[in-house]
Design a protein around this motif. Structure first.
Motif, mmCIF file in Angstrom:
data_model
loop_
_atom_site.group_PDB
_atom_site.id
_atom_site.type_symbol
_atom_site.label_atom_id
_atom_site.label_comp_id
_atom_site.label_asym_id
_atom_site.label_seq_id
_atom_site.Cartn_x
_atom_site.Cartn_y
_atom_site.Cartn_z
ATOM 1 N N ALA A 120 15.825 57.798 73.119
ATOM 2 C CA ALA A 120 16.230 59.223 73.208
ATOM 3 C C ALA A 120 15.644 60.410 72.606
ATOM 4 N N PHE A 121 14.999 59.989 71.615
ATOM 5 C CA PHE A 121 14.318 61.179 70.737
ATOM 6 C C PHE A 121 13.099 61.188 71.506
ATOM 7 N N ILE A 122 12.185 60.092 71.768
ATOM 8 C CA ILE A 122 11.001 60.332 72.593
ATOM 9 C C ILE A 122 11.181 61.072 73.980
ATOM 10 N N THR A 123 12.211 60.778 74.680
ATOM 11 C CA THR A 123 12.256 61.369 76.064
ATOM 12 C C THR A 123 12.706 62.988 75.689
ATOM 13 N N LEU A 124 13.537 63.237 74.481
ATOM 14 C CA LEU A 124 13.955 64.512 74.567
ATOM 15 C C LEU A 124 12.959 65.419 74.048
ATOM 16 N N ALA A 125 11.955 64.776 73.164
ATOM 17 C CA ALA A 125 10.823 65.285 72.823
ATOM 18 C C ALA A 125 9.727 65.645 74.054
ATOM 19 N N THR A 126 9.608 64.806 74.867
ATOM 20 C CA THR A 126 8.968 64.805 75.895
ATOM 21 C C THR A 126 9.310 66.178 76.883
ATOM 22 N N MET A 127 10.691 66.138 77.237
ATOM 23 C CA MET A 127 11.358 67.109 77.904
ATOM 24 C C MET A 127 11.082 68.570 77.260
ATOM 25 N N ILE A 128 11.256 68.497 76.218
ATOM 26 C CA ILE A 128 10.997 69.776 75.424
ATOM 27 C C ILE A 128 9.280 70.304 75.595
ATOM 28 N N ALA A 129 8.608 69.250 75.511
ATOM 29 C CA ALA A 129 7.261 69.533 75.389
ATOM 30 C C ALA A 129 6.930 70.053 76.975
ATOM 31 N N ALA A 130 7.687 69.322 78.044
ATOM 32 C CA ALA A 130 7.514 69.763 79.351
ATOM 33 C C ALA A 130 7.678 71.136 79.527
ATOM 34 N N CYS A 131 8.831 71.691 78.990
ATOM 35 C CA CYS A 131 9.504 73.284 79.169
ATOM 36 C C CYS A 131 8.161 73.857 78.347
ATOM 37 N N GLY A 132 7.665 73.398 77.339
ATOM 38 C CA GLY A 132 6.616 74.323 76.723
ATOM 39 C C GLY A 132 5.170 74.448 77.619
ATOM 40 N N VAL A 133 4.898 73.349 78.382
ATOM 41 C CA VAL A 133 3.630 73.425 78.815
ATOM 42 C C VAL A 133 3.723 74.236 80.270
ATOM 43 N N VAL A 134 5.129 74.270 80.609
ATOM 44 C CA VAL A 134 5.116 75.208 81.962
ATOM 45 C C VAL A 134 5.375 76.414 81.782
ATOM 46 N N LEU A 176 6.252 51.610 71.511
ATOM 47 C CA LEU A 176 5.186 52.434 72.026
ATOM 48 C C LEU A 176 5.063 52.616 73.579
ATOM 49 N N LEU A 177 4.593 51.505 74.141
ATOM 50 C CA LEU A 177 4.385 51.610 75.678
ATOM 51 C C LEU A 177 5.650 51.948 76.234
ATOM 52 N N VAL A 178 6.574 51.165 76.210
ATOM 53 C CA VAL A 178 7.810 51.325 76.845
ATOM 54 C C VAL A 178 8.338 52.738 76.765
ATOM 55 N N GLY A 179 8.278 53.052 75.277
ATOM 56 C CA GLY A 179 8.887 54.547 75.034
ATOM 57 C C GLY A 179 8.261 55.484 75.695
ATOM 58 N N PHE A 180 6.835 55.473 75.834
ATOM 59 C CA PHE A 180 6.416 56.424 76.546
ATOM 60 C C PHE A 180 6.230 56.465 78.125
ATOM 61 N N ALA A 181 6.535 55.436 78.469
ATOM 62 C CA ALA A 181 6.542 54.874 79.980
ATOM 63 C C ALA A 181 8.104 55.660 80.285
ATOM 64 N N ALA A 182 9.230 55.418 79.722
ATOM 65 C CA ALA A 182 10.327 55.705 79.948
ATOM 66 C C ALA A 182 10.628 57.398 79.923
ATOM 67 N N ALA A 183 9.895 57.656 78.658
ATOM 68 C CA ALA A 183 9.962 59.118 78.618
ATOM 69 C C ALA A 183 9.580 59.975 79.565
ATOM 70 N N MET A 184 8.051 59.499 80.099
ATOM 71 C CA MET A 184 7.447 60.204 81.062
ATOM 72 C C MET A 184 8.083 60.193 82.493
ATOM 73 N N ALA A 185 8.579 58.760 82.666
ATOM 74 C CA ALA A 185 9.402 58.734 83.989
ATOM 75 C C ALA A 185 10.404 59.650 83.938
ATOM 76 N N ALA A 262 3.351 63.873 82.857
ATOM 77 C CA ALA A 262 4.439 63.845 83.569
ATOM 78 C C ALA A 262 4.810 65.134 84.552
ATOM 79 N N VAL A 263 4.731 66.371 84.170
ATOM 80 C CA VAL A 263 4.856 67.556 84.778
ATOM 81 C C VAL A 263 3.845 67.708 86.096
ATOM 82 N N ALA A 264 2.510 67.162 85.526
ATOM 83 C CA ALA A 264 1.548 67.476 86.718
ATOM 84 C C ALA A 264 1.637 66.442 87.721
#
Length: 312
Positions: A120-134, A176-185, A262-264
């Protein structure tokens, strides 16, 4: 200072007490015969200087107290005692330089376990960062870095290499791998949703991004910063200065790179996806190399101090 509370089988209490008395840097020894009920046995308590803690804990594990009884360790925030001051003065080395390997292994074991909370934390962090890059918003990027929990598994890998714990290494690598893979997906799906409702656009991603364009353009500075952050993060964990971890978290671009990739990817921009992926891998590699090297150096320096080399 550290406070130890032990439950020992009655037939091993004498050995435990002897070990504590022989360990330089211990004080406030208390023995309560027959006080323990589950498991049954004696209760032994003592205080020990942090720099002598690892030696004592290792000795207790050799005696099998961790399997036949119990070993509990607490940090003492305040101790007004001349005996405690003397124990710290007698113990070789400095408390700030001491590494409690058992504590580090236990902490990294907990932080590197793949769990719903971690995902949950790594996914939420990645989504927040997605908003940041856009939005090209540096504040959102920094916030996402602070939320990301990836330093736990990274430290777990470093600790596993130094301590030769393959199971810890595997657990950390999976997290590490599953976390980033799930967060990016999930962030790809999040990006498609945001595009569908008109909050994300491809023009924003492809436009001029002076604040976040570095995320998909890795260079040697990316690796250097990751190495420095890996050293600082490892030192903060081993010296119990957890406040420094916040600074470490916001100095590396692991989560933002995963978000940008992920956004790209959702817009079919292979160039930014590849550049962001390189940034992610470069940061992960730098932290692991630096963290492992830092632990190895600390282990070597501490062994030298324990032998009296370089002791003032």
């Amino acid at each position: 200072m550290l406070h130890l509370r032990l439950i020992t089988p009655s037939d091993r209490t004498g050995e435990v007490v002897l070990l504590i008395e022989k360990t330089v840097g211990t004080t406030h020894l208390v023995v309560l015969p027959g006080a323990a009920r589950d498991p049954a046995g004696d209760v032994v308590m003592c205080d020990v200087a942090r720099e002598a803690g690892d030696e004592l804990l290792s000795g207790l594990r050799v005696l099998g107290i961790d399997t036949s009884g119990s070993i509990a360790v607490e940090s003492i925030d305040l101790s007004l005692s001349a005996q405690a001051d003397k124990a710290e003065a007698d113990a070789p080395g400095e408390g700030a330089d001491a590494v409690l390997w058992e504590q580090l292994t236990e902490a990294t074991h907990e932080e590197s376990t793949l769990s719903v909370t971690y995902l949950a934390f790594i996914t939420l962090a990645t989504m927040i960062a997605a908003c940041g890059v856009v939005l090209d918003n540096a504040i959102l990027i920094v916030g996402a870095m602070a939320v990301g929990p990836e330093f736990g598994p990274l430290t777990g890998i470093c600790t596993a290499v130094v301590r030769r714990r393959p199971r810890l290494a595997l657990r950390s690598l999976i997290a590490l791998l599953v976390g980033f893979a799930a967060a990016m997906a999930l962030t790809v799906a999040f990006s498609l949703f945001m595009d569908a409702v008109g909050l994300f656009t491809e023009a924003q991603l492809e436009g001029d991004r002076p604040n976040t364009g570095f995320i998909y353009a890795p260079d040697w500075f990316s690796f250097v910063v990751a190495v420095l952050a890996g050293i600082a993060g490892t030192l903060s964990l081993t010296s119990a200065k957890s406040g420094a971890l916040v600074g470490v978290a916001i100095s590396v671009t692991t989560v933002p790179a995963a978000a940008n990739a992920a956004v790209a990817l959702s817009y079919g921009d292979t160039s930014q996806t590849w550049g962001s992926s390189q940034q992610l891998l470069l940061n992960l590699l730098g932290i692991i190399v630096a963290g492992t090297a830092t632990l190895l150096v600390q282990k070597w320096l501490w062994s030298r101090q324990r032998q009296g080399v370089g002791k003032p």
